[in-house]
Design a protein around this motif. Sequence first.
Motif, PDB file in Angstrom:
ATOM      1  N   ASP A 162      -4.712   5.510   7.754  1.00 49.01           N
ATOM      2  CA  ASP A 162      -5.155   6.861   7.403  1.00 49.01           C
ATOM      3  C   ASP A 162      -4.161   7.531   6.463  1.00 49.01           C
ATOM      4  N   ALA A 163      -2.873   7.419   6.749  1.00 53.99           N
ATOM      5  CA  ALA A 163      -1.844   8.051   5.916  1.00 53.99           C
ATOM      6  C   ALA A 163      -1.818   7.453   4.511  1.00 53.99           C
ATOM      7  N   LEU A 164      -2.150   6.165   4.409  1.00 54.56           N
ATOM      8  CA  LEU A 164      -2.161   5.502   3.101  1.00 54.56           C
ATOM      9  C   LEU A 164      -3.518   5.576   2.419  1.00 54.56           C
ATOM     10  N   ASP A 165      -4.497   6.130   3.123  1.00 55.82           N
ATOM     11  CA  ASP A 165      -5.862   6.272   2.605  1.00 55.82           C
ATOM     12  C   ASP A 165      -6.452   4.928   2.189  1.00 55.82           C
ATOM     13  N   ALA A 183       1.024   4.020  -2.981  1.00 57.12           N
ATOM     14  CA  ALA A 183       0.841   5.449  -2.706  1.00 57.12           C
ATOM     15  C   ALA A 183       2.086   6.257  -3.088  1.00 57.12           C
ATOM     16  N   ASP A 184       3.119   5.565  -3.580  1.00 57.81           N
ATOM     17  CA  ASP A 184       4.374   6.200  -4.003  1.00 57.81           C
ATOM     18  C   ASP A 184       5.027   6.965  -2.850  1.00 57.81           C
ATOM     19  N   LEU A 185       5.071   6.326  -1.694  1.00 54.14           N
ATOM     20  CA  LEU A 185       5.688   6.928  -0.513  1.00 54.14           C
ATOM     21  C   LEU A 185       6.900   6.107  -0.084  1.00 54.14           C
ATOM     22  N   SER A 186       7.912   6.787   0.393  1.00 55.36           N
ATOM     23  CA  SER A 186       9.047   6.105   1.010  1.00 55.36           C
ATOM     24  C   SER A 186       8.682   5.796   2.460  1.00 55.36           C
ATOM     25  N   GLN A 187       9.476   4.959   3.089  1.00 54.39           N
ATOM     26  CA  GLN A 187       9.255   4.705   4.513  1.00 54.39           C
ATOM     27  C   GLN A 187       9.388   5.998   5.309  1.00 54.39           C
ATOM     28  N   GLU A 188      10.329   6.831   4.924  1.00 53.99           N
ATOM     29  CA  GLU A 188      10.525   8.112   5.611  1.00 53.99           C
ATOM     30  C   GLU A 188       9.284   8.996   5.485  1.00 53.99           C
ATOM     31  N   GLN A 189       8.694   9.063   4.296  1.00 57.89           N
ATOM     32  CA  GLN A 189       7.483   9.876   4.097  1.00 57.89           C
ATOM     33  C   GLN A 189       6.320   9.334   4.910  1.00 57.89           C
ATOM     34  N   LEU A 190       6.170   8.011   4.942  1.00 56.72           N
ATOM     35  CA  LEU A 190       5.106   7.425   5.747  1.00 56.72           C
ATOM     36  C   LEU A 190       5.343   7.716   7.227  1.00 56.72           C
ATOM     37  N   ALA A 191       6.582   7.619   7.643  1.00 55.66           N
ATOM     38  CA  ALA A 191       6.920   7.925   9.031  1.00 55.66           C
ATOM     39  C   ALA A 191       6.546   9.371   9.379  1.00 55.66           C
ATOM     40  N   GLU A 192       6.841  10.289   8.493  1.00 59.28           N
ATOM     41  CA  GLU A 192       6.500  11.695   8.736  1.00 59.28           C
ATOM     42  C   GLU A 192       4.990  11.889   8.829  1.00 59.28           C
ATOM     43  N   ARG A 193       4.242  11.216   7.983  1.00 62.71           N
ATOM     44  CA  ARG A 193       2.780  11.358   7.986  1.00 62.71           C
ATOM     45  C   ARG A 193       2.125  10.746   9.219  1.00 62.71           C
ATOM     46  N   THR A 194       2.776   9.748   9.797  1.00 64.74           N
ATOM     47  CA  THR A 194       2.190   9.047  10.936  1.00 64.74           C
ATOM     48  C   THR A 194       2.813   9.439  12.268  1.00 64.74           C
ATOM     49  N   LEU A 195       3.888  10.212  12.211  1.00 59.16           N
ATOM     50  CA  LEU A 195       4.655  10.580  13.411  1.00 59.16           C
ATOM     51  C   LEU A 195       5.206   9.343  14.111  1.00 59.16           C
ATOM     52  N   VAL A 196       5.536   8.341  13.301  1.00 61.42           N
ATOM     53  CA  VAL A 196       6.144   7.099  13.776  1.00 61.42           C
ATOM     54  C   VAL A 196       7.558   7.050  13.217  1.00 61.42           C
ATOM     55  N   ASP A 197       8.494   6.571  13.998  1.00 61.50           N
ATOM     56  CA  ASP A 197       9.881   6.473  13.568  1.00 61.50           C
ATOM     57  C   ASP A 197      10.009   5.601  12.316  1.00 61.50           C
ATOM     58  N   ALA A 253       0.835  -1.209   0.000  1.00 63.76           N
ATOM     59  CA  ALA A 253       0.000   0.000   0.000  1.00 63.76           C
ATOM     60  C   ALA A 253       0.867   1.255   0.000  1.00 63.76           C
ATOM     61  N   ARG A 254       1.978   1.213   0.717  1.00 63.58           N
ATOM     62  CA  ARG A 254       2.886   2.370   0.748  1.00 63.58           C
ATOM     63  C   ARG A 254       3.496   2.604  -0.627  1.00 63.58           C
ATOM     64  N   LEU A 255       3.933   1.535  -1.264  1.00 61.66           N
ATOM     65  CA  LEU A 255       4.512   1.666  -2.605  1.00 61.66           C
ATOM     66  C   LEU A 255       3.467   2.118  -3.614  1.00 61.66           C
TER      67      LEU A 255
END
Length: 78
Positions: free
Chosen positions: A66-69, A28-42, A24-26
């Motif tokens: 939610d971050a991945l919709d 959404a074309d998000l890196s792990q870092e971008q997902l982390a920023e959107r979720t406030l998770v390391d 789902a992250r891929l």
Amino acid sequence: MPSPDLPAWVLTRRRAMGDRIRAARLWADLSQEQLAERTLVDRKTINRIELGHHSARIDTLFLIADALDVPLADLVAP
């Protein structure tokens, strides 16, 4: 006190959930870092969840979905 060893099926399902989160992250074309920023998770936590090495709290799963919709069920359903 350490937690008891988990049954193999739990670990298998945790890895499968991690695979679904990664897909789902891929998508959404998000890196792990971008997902982390959107979720406030390391970012390291995101990585461990995707690899199935970390048991994610339900609150974290809500934030990831939610971050991945995507519906939470799409990430955790077997």
